[in-house]
Design an enzyme around this catalytic site. Structure first.
Site, PDB file in Angstrom:
ATOM      1  N   ASP A   1       0.835  -1.195   0.000  1.00 50.69           N
ATOM      2  CA  ASP A   1       0.000   0.000   0.000  1.00 50.69           C
ATOM      3  C   ASP A   1       0.878   1.257   0.000  1.00 50.69           C
ATOM      4  OD1 ASP A   1       0.922   0.142   2.662  1.00 50.69           O
ATOM      5  OD2 ASP A   1      -0.815  -0.969   3.400  1.00 50.69           O
ATOM      6  N   SER A   2       0.371   2.331   0.603  1.00 57.04           N
ATOM      7  CA  SER A   2       1.118   3.599   0.556  1.00 57.04           C
ATOM      8  C   SER A   2       2.489   3.496   1.216  1.00 57.04           C
ATOM      9  CB  SER A   2       0.307   4.709   1.234  1.00 57.04           C
ATOM     10  OG  SER A   2      -0.044   4.329   2.548  1.00 57.04           O
ATOM     11  N   ILE A   3       2.622   2.599   2.193  1.00 56.56           N
ATOM     12  CA  ILE A   3       3.908   2.483   2.890  1.00 56.56           C
ATOM     13  C   ILE A   3       4.959   1.908   1.931  1.00 56.56           C
ATOM     14  CG2 ILE A   3       5.080   1.460   4.891  1.00 56.56           C
ATOM     15  CD1 ILE A   3       2.253   1.449   6.251  1.00 56.56           C
TER      16      ILE A   3
END
Lengths: 266, 266
Positions: free
Chosen positions: A15-17
């Site tokens: 995901d965004s991480i």
């Protein structure tokens, strides 16, 4: 992909991480540097995505049967969004706990089906600093910020445990970022910049844990060959010699260039 | 390469200044972030290499005819080693000025031959801070450090000019890093960490100049499609809809997923 290369690929799916891991001090960029001239780091991070949505893109990116050369390794880093709470602001991203584990299993199986020798590395979500989340919401929306947390550390911890449990069941390596980070005093502000996403220090934790896991699974950068000679091995008067010295012709046959990498890691 | 992907590739070919571009604050990593979910940044930096040695690996990496999909763009960033002085410590790396230009032309032609539509971007070497080089040598070798500089800013400048001239002759874009950096007061220590390699600030200059050149040549990240839907476009109750909304089936035909990217940039 577009190039004939001898380097194996390490894919970062998440995901965004994962998507943000090439920002200053990011763990993806640091990994690319750690594997400099040894492997290509391919980032496939999708901000806001949960495991349910990831399953919808998996077959686009890696159709089975897979026509090309499979990656040597893939990191699968989901859970921060799956653990969003029902009835709160981010509920769209919520995936029930049993489905999260089921989806993760599907994702792992997909890669194993694509390539039985691929190294699949699960990464559990980081802890949540609820105070940090609240401050962040207020900084964006002031008094209109949501009153109730959209994620809690406790709930995210249950997702992290499912991730660890699945890795044990499938006998694959796993990094329990949720637990590892909380072992350091002050983790809330040291490792998380908005209660959820990583600071440079948080990125360094993930980078070092991923390196350790890859090393432990036989994919240590130190043991991999450079794709082309180190400059110190090049004779200034006869540079072409170094480019032929590993049993390699200059015929453009790249697989012959670094046979060990080609056979072990691609 | 190993994956079926819809993202175009931007290749970074060069010497150590390219190889190290994924270190903290590096221009390669920053570029990967700027093109997040739009393009893959593929680093092909070879520390110590000059244009003569680069020619020896070119056909290994990109044989012609090229079987795969050619990169959308390539940056070619050599000259810092070609400009090493004869009769000094790094003379092995020296390439005579006319040959440097000739080799660069060969490299550009190779990519153009591989793909007539590829965007080739030349980058001239950064300036040299001779005092910084000397301090660096002393920090490594003390009194045994070389007494005479292995590079001078003036000589590197003649290489930079040949690079700029070649770009004009071949009508391709060029970033004159040598000139651009010297327009800032204190460039010696601000942009160079050892008189030759880039500080974070120096990396930021290269990043911003490369971005500007790519934007000017029709490869602006802002105008490129995401490879998969933004999370805000996903309906939580029917997530599969967003994955079918761009005329894309879920059959695994990735080229159909983002037809604009596929036709314009790959």
């Amino acid at each position: 992909m577009a190039m004939a290369v001898v380097r194996p690929q390490i894919v970062l799916l998440g995901d965004s991480i994962t998507e943000q891991s090439f920002r200053r001090g990011g763990w993806g960029a640091a990994l690319a540097d750690s594997y400099s001239r040894k492997a290509d780091i391919v980032v496939r991070g999708y901000g806001g995505y949960n495991t349910r949505w990831a399953l919808l893109l998996l077959h686009h990116l890696w159709p089975i049967p897979f026509a090309g050369t499979a990656p040597a390794a893939v990191t699968i880093f989901f859970g921060a969004n799956d653990a969003a709470l029902l009835g709160r602001q981010s509920e769209k991203q919520h995936v029930p706990l049993p489905e999260y584990k089921h989806n993760l299993r599907q994702i792992v199986s997909h890669f194993k089906q694509m390539s039985p020798s691929i190294l699949v590395l699960l990464i559990a979500p980081p802890p949540v600093d609820e105070d940090g989340r609240e401050q962040y919401a207020k900084s964006l929306y002031g008094d209109k910020a949501r009153k109730l947390p959209e994620r809690t550390n406790e709930v995210t911890g249950t997702y992290a445990r499912q991730c660890v449990e699945l890795a044990q069941e499938m006998q694959i390596p796993c990094i329990d970022v949720w637990t590892v980070m909380q072992q350091t005093e002050g983790w809330q502000k040291l490792f998380l910049r908005d209660g959820l996403h990583l600071t440079e220090e948080g990125n360094a934790v993930v980078h070092s844990e991923v390196l350790r896991a890859l090393n432990g699974a036989g994919l240590a950068a130190e043991e991999m060959q450079l794709d082309f000679p180190h400059h110190s091995a090049i004779d200034g008067a006869h540079p072409e010699k170094a480019f032929q010295s590993q049993g390699c012709s200059s015929s453009g046959n790249v697989d012959a260039f670094c046979p060990e990498i080609a056979s072990n890691h691609i």
